[in-house]
Design an enzyme around this catalytic site. Structure first.
Site, mmCIF file in Angstrom:
data_model
loop_
_atom_site.group_PDB
_atom_site.id
_atom_site.type_symbol
_atom_site.label_atom_id
_atom_site.label_comp_id
_atom_site.label_asym_id
_atom_site.label_seq_id
_atom_site.Cartn_x
_atom_site.Cartn_y
_atom_site.Cartn_z
ATOM 1 N N ASN A 108 36.050 38.451 46.285
ATOM 2 C CA ASN A 108 35.920 38.870 45.102
ATOM 3 C C ASN A 108 36.250 40.382 45.061
ATOM 4 O O ASN A 108 35.916 40.765 45.949
ATOM 5 C CB ASN A 108 34.709 38.503 44.345
ATOM 6 N N HIS A 110 34.772 44.057 42.879
ATOM 7 C CA HIS A 110 33.808 44.364 42.184
ATOM 8 C C HIS A 110 33.950 45.836 41.999
ATOM 9 O O HIS A 110 33.784 46.487 42.994
ATOM 10 C CB HIS A 110 32.338 43.895 42.635
ATOM 11 N N SER A 137 34.391 47.453 45.748
ATOM 12 C CA SER A 137 34.170 46.552 46.813
ATOM 13 C C SER A 137 34.858 45.435 46.851
ATOM 14 O O SER A 137 34.890 44.711 45.883
ATOM 15 C CB SER A 137 32.562 46.435 46.996
ATOM 16 N N ASP A 146 27.453 38.965 43.427
ATOM 17 C CA ASP A 146 27.910 40.144 43.695
ATOM 18 C C ASP A 146 27.023 40.621 45.023
ATOM 19 O O ASP A 146 26.843 41.745 45.474
ATOM 20 C CB ASP A 146 27.625 41.254 42.906
HETATM 21 C C1 GAR Z 1 38.891 44.791 38.074
HETATM 22 O O1 GAR Z 1 38.439 45.971 37.497
HETATM 23 C C2 GAR Z 1 37.582 44.011 38.842
HETATM 24 O O2 GAR Z 1 37.014 44.860 39.736
HETATM 25 C C3 GAR Z 1 36.766 43.544 37.810
HETATM 26 O O3 GAR Z 1 37.531 43.279 36.906
HETATM 27 C C4 GAR Z 1 38.539 43.731 36.507
HETATM 28 C C5 GAR Z 1 39.702 43.059 36.415
HETATM 29 O O4 GAR Z 1 41.110 43.924 36.265
HETATM 30 N N1 GAR Z 1 35.913 42.522 38.243
HETATM 31 C C6 GAR Z 1 34.540 42.391 38.077
HETATM 32 O O5 GAR Z 1 34.113 43.150 37.132
HETATM 33 C C7 GAR Z 1 33.931 41.252 38.696
HETATM 34 N N2 GAR Z 1 32.656 41.391 38.552
HETATM 35 P P1 GAR Z 1 42.481 43.008 36.209
HETATM 36 O O6 GAR Z 1 42.359 41.929 35.362
HETATM 37 O O7 GAR Z 1 43.507 44.166 35.902
HETATM 38 O O8 GAR Z 1 42.701 42.853 37.905
#
Ligand code: GAR
Length: 217
Positions: A108, A110, A137, A146
């Site tokens: 994942n 985060h 991370s 997480d």
């Molecule tokens: C990213 O910033 C990722 O880190 C976050 O969602 C976004 C997805 O962006 N993930 C989380 O918050 C998971 N808890 P994307 O759809 O443009 O890849």
């Protein structure tokens, strides 16, 4: 077929795009066998179709419980026999059974320097907490939200005039570097998971993983 992976998304899919781009450019030797979204309108599904990758939508709203949704999702994923499952903005809390099924073979990303700011709204929370730096991370997924072993983090300074949006843009740029790197390390067998810990080149990583710098390959 090179190393098969399945990517799960819920939204824009810019991290998916970074993985697609690097594999098209030959920097990442994986095959994205399928992209699965829990939201039919996720833009990442368009990105996948554009790249000729099979897509699936499985709405969590069609299920009575988290366990039933996760079981159905697991059946779709396992059709592809992926060696790695990549959560790329997949905004679901996972059931224990699902997380355990993929333990050691699901990553994942985060948007925080874990263990700080688990959960949502991480950019605003980092600003509100007057943190000097913020980051992102990549970690193995464990049943606790997480909390799995961190492989790599990348950090950026929080400037006085940063907003959640400006900070989010900086974090996204870092994500698009470190997620493909971590996936490549895993596909090359350089990153492994043992007894709840992440290892890089057979060495146990510290709790915060390795800190990204541009000499890492
Ligand atoms: C990213 O910033 C990722 O880190 C976050 O969602 C976004 C997805 O962006 N993930 C989380 O918050 C998971 N808890 P994307 O759809 O443009 O890849």
């Amino acid at each position: 077929m090179s190393f098969p992976i399945v990517v799960l998304i819920s939204g824009s899919g810019s991290n998916l795009q970074a993985l697609i781009n690097q594999s098209l450019q030959g920097q990442l030797n994986v095959t994205i066998s399928a992209v699965i979204s829990n939201k039919a309108d996720a833009y990442g599904l368009e990105r996948a179709r554009e790249a000729g990758i099979p897509t699936h939508t499985l709405s969590h709203k069609a299920f009575d419980s988290r366990e039933e949704f996760d079981a159905a999702l697991q059946i779709i994923i396992d059709q592809y026999s992926p060696k790695l499952v990549v959560l790329a903005g997949f905004m679901r809390i996972l059931s224990e059974g699902f997380a355990t099924h993929y333990l050691g073979r699901m990553l994942n990303i985060h948007p925080s320097l874990l263990p700080k700011f688990k959960g949502l709204d991480t950019h605003q929370r980092a600003i509100d907490a007057r943190e000097k730096e913020h980051g992102v991370s990549v970690h193995f997924v464990s049943p606790e939200l997480d909390a799995g072993a961190v492989i790599i983090q990348a950090a950026t300074l929080i400037e006085n005039n940063d907003t959640a949006d400006s900070l989010g843009n900086k974090i996204h740029a870092l994500e698009h570097i470190i997620y493909p790197l971590a996936v490549r390390w895993f596909s090359e067998g350089r990153v492994t998971f043992h007894d709840g810990k992440a290892l890089l080149d057979h060495k146990e990583l510290p709790a915060s993983g390795i800190l990204y710098n541009n000499t890492l390959q």
